[in-house]
Design a protein around this motif. Structure first.
Motif, mmCIF file in Angstrom:
data_model
loop_
_atom_site.group_PDB
_atom_site.id
_atom_site.type_symbol
_atom_site.label_atom_id
_atom_site.label_comp_id
_atom_site.label_asym_id
_atom_site.label_seq_id
_atom_site.Cartn_x
_atom_site.Cartn_y
_atom_site.Cartn_z
ATOM 1 N N ARG A 34 0.830 -1.204 0.000
ATOM 2 C CA ARG A 34 0.000 0.000 0.000
ATOM 3 C C ARG A 34 0.870 1.262 0.000
ATOM 4 N NH1 ARG A 34 -2.007 3.907 2.968
ATOM 5 N NH2 ARG A 34 -0.842 3.365 4.839
ATOM 6 N N LYS B 158 2.589 2.272 -3.335
ATOM 7 C CA LYS B 158 1.733 2.914 -4.330
ATOM 8 C C LYS B 158 1.555 4.410 -4.091
ATOM 9 C CE LYS B 158 -0.790 -1.335 -5.150
ATOM 10 N NZ LYS B 158 -2.023 -2.074 -4.912
ATOM 11 N N LYS B 159 1.881 4.871 -2.886
ATOM 12 C CA LYS B 159 1.704 6.281 -2.561
ATOM 13 C C LYS B 159 2.911 7.076 -3.067
ATOM 14 C CE LYS B 159 -1.149 6.512 1.423
ATOM 15 N NZ LYS B 159 -1.737 7.705 1.032
ATOM 16 N N ASN B 160 2.643 8.153 -3.750
ATOM 17 C CA ASN B 160 3.722 8.962 -4.312
ATOM 18 C C ASN B 160 4.317 9.960 -3.332
ATOM 19 O OD1 ASN B 160 3.458 7.717 -6.803
ATOM 20 N ND2 ASN B 160 1.901 9.164 -7.478
ATOM 21 N N ASP B 161 3.635 10.192 -2.209
ATOM 22 C CA ASP B 161 4.108 11.221 -1.287
ATOM 23 C C ASP B 161 4.993 10.671 -0.163
ATOM 24 O OD1 ASP B 161 1.990 9.877 -0.093
ATOM 25 O OD2 ASP B 161 1.260 11.642 0.964
#
Length: 103
Positions: free
Chosen positions: A38, A41-44
């Motif tokens: 999970r 998948k986060k770009n930040d």
């Protein structure tokens, strides 16, 4: 970029929250894999902290993340259970040296 922590210890999680690092407390291998996927998948999220105990549950996944040139950067951190070989302030020193945050 943000820092995120996956911990097996509520005390570690609370301590990091005090300096603005969000995270989650997990104890099962399957949940660790789900959370890492999970976070990937986060770009930040630029840095993923994970306690040694959890990293030992999924060594192949951790090695894959460390060897890839993609974010997040993965750092294994010790938990609050002090190894007699390590100095008392090892967590503070480890975080400070690893990611430059003075706590």
């Amino acid at each position: 970029m943000k820092i995120y922590c996956i911990s097996d210890n509520i005390d570690t999680n609370i301590g990091l929250r005090l300096v603005g690092i969000n995270g989650v407390v997990i104890h099962e291998k399957e949940k660790v894999i789900e959370e890492i996927n999970r976070v990937r998948k986060k770009n930040d999220i630029g840095v993923l902290l994970i306690t040694r105990k959890l990293a030992e549950l999924v060594p192949d996944l951790i090695d894959e993340l460390k060897l890839s040139a993609e974010l997040p950067l993965v750092l294994e951190i010790p938990d609050r259970h002090v190894d007699p070989e390590e100095e008392p302030e090892y967590i503070t020193k480890y975080v400070q040296e690893s990611i430059g945050i003075k706590i």
